[in-house]
Design a protein around this motif. Sequence first.
Motif, PDB file in Angstrom:
ATOM      1  N   GLU A  88       0.827  -1.210   0.000  1.00 44.14           N
ATOM      2  CA  GLU A  88       0.000   0.000   0.000  1.00 44.14           C
ATOM      3  C   GLU A  88       0.857   1.253   0.000  1.00 44.14           C
ATOM      4  OE1 GLU A  88      -4.248  -0.376   1.922  1.00 44.14           O
ATOM      5  OE2 GLU A  88      -2.710  -0.803   3.409  1.00 44.14           O
ATOM      6  N   PHE A 141     -13.769  -5.693  -3.416  1.00 48.96           N
ATOM      7  CA  PHE A 141     -12.496  -5.036  -3.725  1.00 48.96           C
ATOM      8  C   PHE A 141     -12.350  -3.680  -3.037  1.00 48.96           C
ATOM      9  CE2 PHE A 141     -13.292  -7.517  -7.750  1.00 48.96           C
ATOM     10  CZ  PHE A 141     -12.456  -8.558  -7.409  1.00 48.96           C
ATOM     11  N   GLN A 142     -13.382  -3.229  -2.284  1.00 48.41           N
ATOM     12  CA  GLN A 142     -13.201  -2.023  -1.492  1.00 48.41           C
ATOM     13  C   GLN A 142     -12.411  -2.373  -0.241  1.00 48.41           C
ATOM     14  OE1 GLN A 142     -16.919  -0.065  -0.708  1.00 48.41           O
ATOM     15  NE2 GLN A 142     -17.469   0.048  -2.888  1.00 48.41           N
ATOM     16  N   ARG A 143     -11.575  -1.452   0.186  1.00 52.79           N
ATOM     17  CA  ARG A 143     -10.621  -1.766   1.245  1.00 52.79           C
ATOM     18  C   ARG A 143     -11.280  -2.219   2.547  1.00 52.79           C
ATOM     19  NH1 ARG A 143      -7.281  -0.772   5.381  1.00 52.79           N
ATOM     20  NH2 ARG A 143      -5.043  -0.947   4.993  1.00 52.79           N
ATOM     21  N   TYR A 165      -9.613  -6.930  -1.395  1.00 48.24           N
ATOM     22  CA  TYR A 165      -8.870  -5.688  -1.658  1.00 48.24           C
ATOM     23  C   TYR A 165      -7.399  -5.990  -1.925  1.00 48.24           C
ATOM     24  CZ  TYR A 165      -6.207  -1.502  -0.444  1.00 48.24           C
ATOM     25  OH  TYR A 165      -5.298  -0.479  -0.436  1.00 48.24           O
ATOM     26  N   LYS A 197      -6.633  -7.626  -5.370  1.00 41.89           N
ATOM     27  CA  LYS A 197      -6.633  -6.683  -6.488  1.00 41.89           C
ATOM     28  C   LYS A 197      -5.405  -5.770  -6.433  1.00 41.89           C
ATOM     29  CE  LYS A 197      -9.923  -3.818  -9.034  1.00 41.89           C
ATOM     30  NZ  LYS A 197     -10.033  -4.756 -10.156  1.00 41.89           N
TER      31      LYS A 197
END
Length: 383
Positions: A227, A331-333, A347, A350
């Motif tokens: 990240e 796929f949203q954090r 998440y 991806k």
Amino acid sequence: MNDETMLMTWFAPAERAPESELVLQAQYFAEWNSLRAILDAVPDVVMVLNRHRQLVYCNEALLRLLQIEHRSSLIGLRPGEVLQCVHSVETVGGCGTTEFCRACGGTRAIVNSQQGQRTVEECCVLVQAGGAVEALDLRVWASPLDYRDEPFTIFTIVDIRDEKRRAALEQVFFHDVLNLVGALQGAMHLMALRVSEADTTSLDRIRDIVRYLAEEIKAQRDLMSAENNQYVIEPEVITSLQLLRELCVTYRQHYVAMGREIYLAPDAVDVELVTDVNLIRRVISNMLKNALEAIPVGEMVTLGCQMVGGQVQFWVQNPGVIPREVQLQLFQRSFSTKGARRGLGTYSMKLLSERYLQGTVTFISTAEMGTRFAATYPRTLQS
């Protein structure tokens, strides 16, 4: 010193604008009502600097930070002088002219902006605060602005001390916890040499749990590095079936697979890949864990591999169906169907695939075929 009329500097020019020029420039921006409204709506500190790096306007965020009411006391100061950097008083030229300023991200960003470049830098500033010296960790943006045929710089400052401290704590935490897990694994190895044959099954189970714990800690560490764009890719050679067989063996012993079956598709292709094995294993592991967690006891998860358009596609399928409202948020954090403080699985799949493995992650979920997640990658990871 460039000539006898110029002030000495170690880095940026020391000369300043005459008072009359400063007053006129400050008036430019004080009368520019639309810009004032925009800058005052920004929660971060914003300064407008002239060609001598002197403040001619600032937004209300800076006034609140300094706990002052009027901008007039700041006109003509440079950023380090505004913030009371300890080095800004070491030379006659002030901020930007000491030897320390050569390493200052703030001054570098401003100088670059004066050459037409939009620049982002980080800098650590030692400031006088209540009679003591305090270290500020800042991220700064400097963008050129031409107004009334004069060059200016829009200089934005964000305090990132919390971000830096969190990163340092995370690094120490992961280092210390992994050391403890390593010590535990060493102690268990010594125990294995002494226990009776009847106790080895229990000890093997504990050993597996500790291994899973170590893998989860490393996975979280790697995700945080990814990240923050700090993960370093390490390409290795591996075959697709080798990877899938290893995962089958590992997860058949995992607690999420208790009472469930893992089946390797017989038509799974065996191709050689050059990729970051650590990351690709994490992606497929997450797909497999999610699939196992989504089905009841007695059901089966299938995984396989196929060639698609010259690329390698790994897939994991289960008979369950994902509700449409959940599909829209995958796929949203921070989204999860598993409760609070979860939701990093899809998440991370991806993020790791697209940012580091040059791949894609997709899914299909219907009542007719169940749910299939697919991760597609090039056979050779490009540097």
